[in-house]
Write an enzyme that holds these catalytic residues in place. Structure first.
Site, mmCIF file in Angstrom:
data_model
loop_
_atom_site.group_PDB
_atom_site.id
_atom_site.type_symbol
_atom_site.label_atom_id
_atom_site.label_comp_id
_atom_site.label_asym_id
_atom_site.label_seq_id
_atom_site.Cartn_x
_atom_site.Cartn_y
_atom_site.Cartn_z
ATOM 1 N N MET A 30 -7.088 9.463 -16.009
ATOM 2 C CA MET A 30 -7.734 9.951 -17.235
ATOM 3 C C MET A 30 -7.255 9.124 -18.431
ATOM 4 S SD MET A 30 -8.263 14.001 -16.763
ATOM 5 C CE MET A 30 -6.627 14.530 -17.194
ATOM 6 N N HIS A 37 1.272 5.821 -13.939
ATOM 7 C CA HIS A 37 -0.042 5.281 -13.568
ATOM 8 C C HIS A 37 0.090 3.841 -13.076
ATOM 9 C CE1 HIS A 37 -1.397 8.160 -16.874
ATOM 10 N NE2 HIS A 37 -2.096 8.579 -15.838
ATOM 11 N N LYS A 149 3.173 13.252 -8.221
ATOM 12 C CA LYS A 149 3.307 14.125 -9.401
ATOM 13 C C LYS A 149 2.316 15.284 -9.311
ATOM 14 C CE LYS A 149 3.854 15.387 -13.714
ATOM 15 N NZ LYS A 149 2.619 15.313 -14.455
ATOM 16 N N ASP A 150 1.095 14.996 -8.826
ATOM 17 C CA ASP A 150 0.071 16.027 -8.641
ATOM 18 C C ASP A 150 -0.066 16.270 -7.139
ATOM 19 O OD1 ASP A 150 -1.240 16.249 -11.534
ATOM 20 O OD2 ASP A 150 -0.781 14.155 -11.129
ATOM 21 N N GLN A 153 -3.096 18.084 -5.845
ATOM 22 C CA GLN A 153 -4.288 17.227 -5.950
ATOM 23 C C GLN A 153 -4.351 16.267 -4.747
ATOM 24 O OE1 GLN A 153 -5.888 15.358 -9.669
ATOM 25 N NE2 GLN A 153 -4.641 13.652 -9.008
#
Ligand code: AMP
Length: 284
Positions: A30, A37, A149-150, A153
């Site tokens: 995002m 990232h 981290k997610d 997800q």
């Protein structure tokens, strides 16, 4: 580095690259890129002929009261970082191109989506799975990179790819942290100095329990209690020990588990986790 804004143009680019035998690695983001990232981006550049990074603040994964309007947007700087890292293509579609007015098809990954973040953000994973499916269709990757981290997800996307026979390798990369342990997040930019200091209790609580896991602790109740105690200065959203693939809570550690926490600080909601693998006796 090419910047593509429409799904049609993206599919054409991907078709052309695949027709000439290039492998494509996708990193969905995002934006508001940080070192977390970039660790995904670097892996995608290393392991594929063409790395594609998508930048899209996805409206369907935000509830009306959440931070969609205020989410940090640093597109120009993000593009500079991606170019330097060797990314071939940035895919940055507009919300209008992604979601037509009468958009009506959703990807719902049952069970895996339901607890943890799915419990406190009811439509969140439906939005995530749907947009990731759309990004996969547009960019046609062989591999896609996500951060631990997610963790939920990652589990949701793996399940979607398996259930829908999508044949994409999902690569899960370790959590990149600040020197003091705080997991990097675009939302850390919201934190006041006070909240930034208090936020450290999340990683400290997890690391302490990680050590106990390595020493043989197996009872969830004991570990959850100690995490809650270490997080007493922040408002806890959840503290859960769950199977790392199904995301179902467990009362004892039998296989690979994730210990996941979420906290509601006045300036930001933060999440963090560790994964424990009993066959290797490792914490990541
Ligand atoms: P986001 O832009 O927050 O949607 O994140 C895009 C991708 O970067 C997701 O797969 C995240 O899990 C991953 N990511 C975010 N923060 C970190 C971090 N601190 N370490 C590793 N990966 C991360």
């Amino acid at each position: 580095m090419i910047i593509i804004k429409s799904p049609l143009e993206m599919r054409r680019w991907a078709d052309q690259k695949r027709a000439t035998n290039n492998t494509i690695g996708l990193v969905p983001t995002m934006g508001a890129l940080h070192r977390g990232h970039m660790s995904l981006v670097e892996a995608a550049v290393r392991e594929n002929d063409m790395a594609v990074a998508s930048i899209f603040v996805n409206p369907t994964q935000f509830a009306p009261h959440e931070d969609f309007d205020h989410y940090p947007r640093t597109f120009e700087k993000d593009c500079e970082l991606l170019k330097e890292a060797g990314v071939a293509c940035v895919y940055a579609p507009t919300a209008g191109e992604m979601y037509s007015q009468d958009f009506s098809t959703w990807v719902d990954v049952e069970l895996v989506s339901e607890g943890l973040c799915g419990g406190s953000r009811p439509h969140f994973f439906r939005g995530v799975a749907t947009v990731v499916m759309k990004l996969f269709h547009a960019t046609k990757p062989q591999r896609a990179y996500f951060g631990q981290k997610d963790a939920q997800q990652c589990a949701v996307i793996r399940r979607m790819v398996r259930d829908m026979d999508m044949g994409i390798d999902i690569v899960e990369m370790p959590i990149v942290r600040e020197a003091d342990g705080l997991a990097m997040s675009s939302r850390n930019a919201y934190l006041t100095d006070d909240d930034r200091e208090r936020a450290l209790c999340l990683s400290r609580a997890l690391f302490a329990v990680g050590e106990r896991l390595r020493q043989g602790e197996r009872e969830a109740a004991v570990m959850l209690e100690s995490v809650r105690e270490a997080m007493r200065e922040v408002e806890i959203d959840y503290v859960v020990l769950a199977d790392a693939d199904t995301m179902q809570p467990v009362s004892r550690v039998e296989g690979r588990v994730v210990l996941a926490v979420a906290a509601l600080l006045p300036t930001a909601r933060l999440i963090d986790n560790i994964i424990y693998d009993p066959t290797e006796n490792t914490v990541s």
